[in-house]
Enzyme design. Structure first.
Site, short mmCIF file in Angstrom:
data_model
loop_
_atom_site.label_atom_id
_atom_site.label_comp_id
_atom_site.label_asym_id
_atom_site.label_seq_id
_atom_site.Cartn_x
_atom_site.Cartn_y
_atom_site.Cartn_z
N GLY A 197 0.84 -1.20 0.00
CA GLY A 197 0.00 0.00 0.00
C GLY A 197 0.87 1.25 0.00
O GLY A 197 2.05 1.20 -0.36
N VAL A 201 0.57 4.76 5.11
CA VAL A 201 -0.07 3.65 5.85
C VAL A 201 1.00 2.61 6.24
O VAL A 201 0.92 2.00 7.31
CB VAL A 201 -1.22 3.02 5.04
N GLY A 202 2.01 2.46 5.39
CA GLY A 202 3.12 1.56 5.72
C GLY A 202 3.73 1.90 7.07
O GLY A 202 4.07 1.02 7.86
N GLU A 219 5.54 -3.35 1.07
CA GLU A 219 5.64 -3.09 -0.37
C GLU A 219 4.94 -1.76 -0.60
O GLU A 219 3.70 -1.70 -0.64
CB GLU A 219 4.95 -4.22 -1.16
N CYS A 253 1.96 0.59 -9.06
CA CYS A 253 3.00 1.13 -8.17
C CYS A 253 4.31 1.35 -8.90
O CYS A 253 5.09 2.22 -8.52
CB CYS A 253 3.21 0.19 -6.99
#
Ligand code: NAD
Length: 477
Positions: A197, A201-202, A219, A253
């Protein structure tokens, strides 16, 4: 602890988590063939529901059927086939040699499942990025809870049905939901968390994992540059970049986030890029909204974000040289190329993650490298050039999770390459053997003989002979 108690009261998945914890102990002892059986079962289910997967991702963001097959179903099946083919070798304990100090011993690395894993997926490849890591989790012998993205709700519901109806909950289980459910899941003491994500948020995931000292694979995203060097074949580069950028509507991404170009090549490259876009999405006979091969922006939130990126760019004096129009009712934004952006533009500071391609000019390869190094390390870096010295210079002087020369995006699907970012673009690696290792505890085992050992000969009380032995060992280690 009070937090964890509250989670237990509010969420049914805590019971599933507990059963997975118990089952994980048994799964650790199961033969490899059981994991292969589970992988084959997952393959069968994905194959049998190929059409439903197509329909779900179409309902979510009008993803074309061929792209659904290629970038969701095919990728998962290929990951499964690769794991089935190589799993016995990956899982075999690996003997390692010692030095003179370890005379008489034997040592090996044994790969044991981490236990119960949490896999959190984003919406942009909602099947691939949920089931891909699940393949690695199964291959490594783990139980797992999977959390698809709530943004692609049709696919999330389908994933729940396919997994929860076909696998025992104490091995694999899908929990649907958004921020609240994910944060509740993150309170549980998982043995590993695999998160795909955004970078922001990681960080939340990593902080939550720290509470339980859970290992993480992150990731993440970011801005992946594509340098088009003055020696590059501009037509070929433009065709490849146009595909890599606008497949999935720029919501990839590892899509080229921005282009770096020498000013002398700008006019020709932009012209080639427009030709390439028109070839992929020809609008001479039909309007863009009638073209089935062009997906949509996934949500109103992302549509508004992207629309204001274009608006801000124009207001700050940038030039839209292709596209630029947007249609809110359809969440449709034209393939858009923007040049002459001021450096403080949000198109150059934030991840674009949509169908807009900014172009940045550079004076020399050194200045292009400096520009890239002034930003967070990218997930991917692309170089389009015929000059191998330029390639080597860029690769040596920059750091990125992955790199691809004279193409883009394809590095993701090469099963023997690790996939992942570095620092802000991610931590840890996915795919194939790298994914297997990520979900495994590499247990170090040393076996000693019974009786006299070289170690024993150095136990206290110390004396000159023992000191001489240590001096001798120091020379030969
Ligand atoms: P996101 O970070 O918003 O959401 C990812 C997951 O986290 C979702 O399941 C969501 O429910 C959950 N989540 C969202 N906010 C949360 C919060 N505050 N607390 C806990 N959980 C939360 O990402 P997204 O919008 O779904 O996906 C786009 C991003 O993912 C882009 O930045 C893209 O670059 C990145 N991405 C990275 C890869 C990769 O392999 N490196 C692949 C695809 C997407």
């Amino acid at each position: 602890m009070a937090d964890l108690e509250a989670v237990k009261v509010s969420y049914g998945f805590v019971e599933v988590f507990s059963t997975q914890k118990r089952r994980a102990v048994e799964m650790r002892q199961r033969p490899i063939r059981d994991r292969i059986y589970t992988l084959k079962r997952l393959r069968l289910i994905v194959e049998q529901h190929k059409d439903e997967i197509r329909r779900a991702v179409y309902s979510d963001f009008k993803k074309p059927a061929l792209e659904a097959d290629l970038s969701e179903t095919y990728v998962v099946i290929s990951e499964i086939n690769h794991a089935i083919k190589h799993l016995k070798r990956w899982a075999r304990p690996k003997s390692v040699s010692g030095n003179v100090t370890y005379f008489g011993t034997s040592s090996m690395v044994r790969y044991e499942p981490k236990g119960v894993c949490l896999i959190i997926a984003p919406w942009n490849y909602p099947v691939n990025l949920l089931l891909g890591p699940t393949v690695s989790a199964i291959a490594a012998g783990n139980a797992a809870i999977l959390k698809p993205s709530e943004v692609t709700s049709h696919t999330s519901t389908l994933m729940k049905r396919l997994i929860n109806d076909n696998f025992p909950a104490d091995e694999l289980y899908v929990v649907e939901g958004g921020v609240e459910q994910t944060q509740a899941l993150l309170k549980l003491p998982f043995d590993h968390i695999f998160f795909t994500g955004g970078t922001a948020v990681g960080k939340i995931v990593m902080k939550a994992a720290a509470e339980n000292l859970t290992s993480v694979t992150l990731e993440l995203g970011g801005k992946s540059p594509a340098i088009v060097d003055s020696s590059a074949n501009l037509k070929d580069s433009a065709e490849k970049i146009a595909w890599g950028k606008w497949v999935n509507n720029g919501q990839t991404c590892i899509a080229p986030d921005y282009i770096m170009l020498h000013p002398s090549k700008k006019a020709e490259f932009v012209s080639e890029l427009k030709t390439a876009i028109n070839k992929l999405y020809p609008t001479d006979q039909r309007s863009l909204s009638e073209i089935k091969d062009y997906s949509r922006v996934v949500s109103d939130r992302h549509f508004n974000r992207l629309e204001s990126m274009i608006k801000n760019a124009v207001e700050s004096g940038a030039d839209v040289v292709h596209g630029g129009k947007s249609y809110a009712e359809e969440r449709l934004i034209e393939p858009t190329i923007i040049i002459n952006l001021p450096e403080q533009s949000d198109l150059l500071s934030d991840e674009v993650f949509g169908p807009i391609l900014p172009i940045v000019e550079y004076e020399s390869i050194e200045s292009a490298i400096d520009y890239i190094n002034s930003k967070d390390k990218p997930l991917s870096l692309y170089v389009f050039t015929k000059n191998s010295d330029v390639t080597e210079e860029i690769l040596a002087k920059t750091s990125s999770g992955t790199a691809c020369i004279n193409d883009c995006v394809l590095q993701f699907m090469q099963p023997n390459l690790p996939f992942g970012g570095v620092n802000h673009s991610g931590i840890g690696k996915a795919h194939g053997e790298f994914g297997f290792i990520e979900f495994s505890n590499q247990k170090a085992i040393l076996k000693q003989r019974v009786g006299l050992t070289s170690a024993k000969s150095l136990y206290p009380p110390y004396n000159n002979v023992k000191q001489k032995m240590v001096d001798f060992m120091m020379k030969y280690i």
